[in-house]
Write a protein that holds these residues in place. Structure first.
Motif: not given
Length: 79
Positions: A46, A67, A74
């Motif tokens: 991340t 994601t 994120l």
């Protein structure tokens, strides 16, 4: 070392001035069309994804970060 490399080295815990295996982030951003960050949990995917997206934006590139993390880390880090 460029400012972009300093950014990535900072988020990955690599000290400035350490030229061993330095990341050439500017070259990566300009040469690659798609960059995928993957790996097991807790390795910094991340953080690195957000840093690469930010560096690409600074360089004037369009970036999209996707994601599947249900914790939305994120999304939180990018605002």
């Amino acid at each position: 070392m460029s400012d972009l490399n300093s950014l990535l080295n900072a988020v990955t815990g690599k000290p400035n001035g350490d030229d061993s295996n330095t990341y050439d982030l500017k070259k990566l951003i300009h040469e690659k069309k798609v960059i995928i960050c993957c790996g097991c949990g807790g390795v910094g995917k991340t953080t690195v994804s957000a840093a690469i997206a930010l560096a690409a934006a600074i360089e004037g590139k369009k970036s999209i970060v996707i994601t599947i993390d249900p914790a939305r880390r994120l999304a939180t880090s990018l605002g």
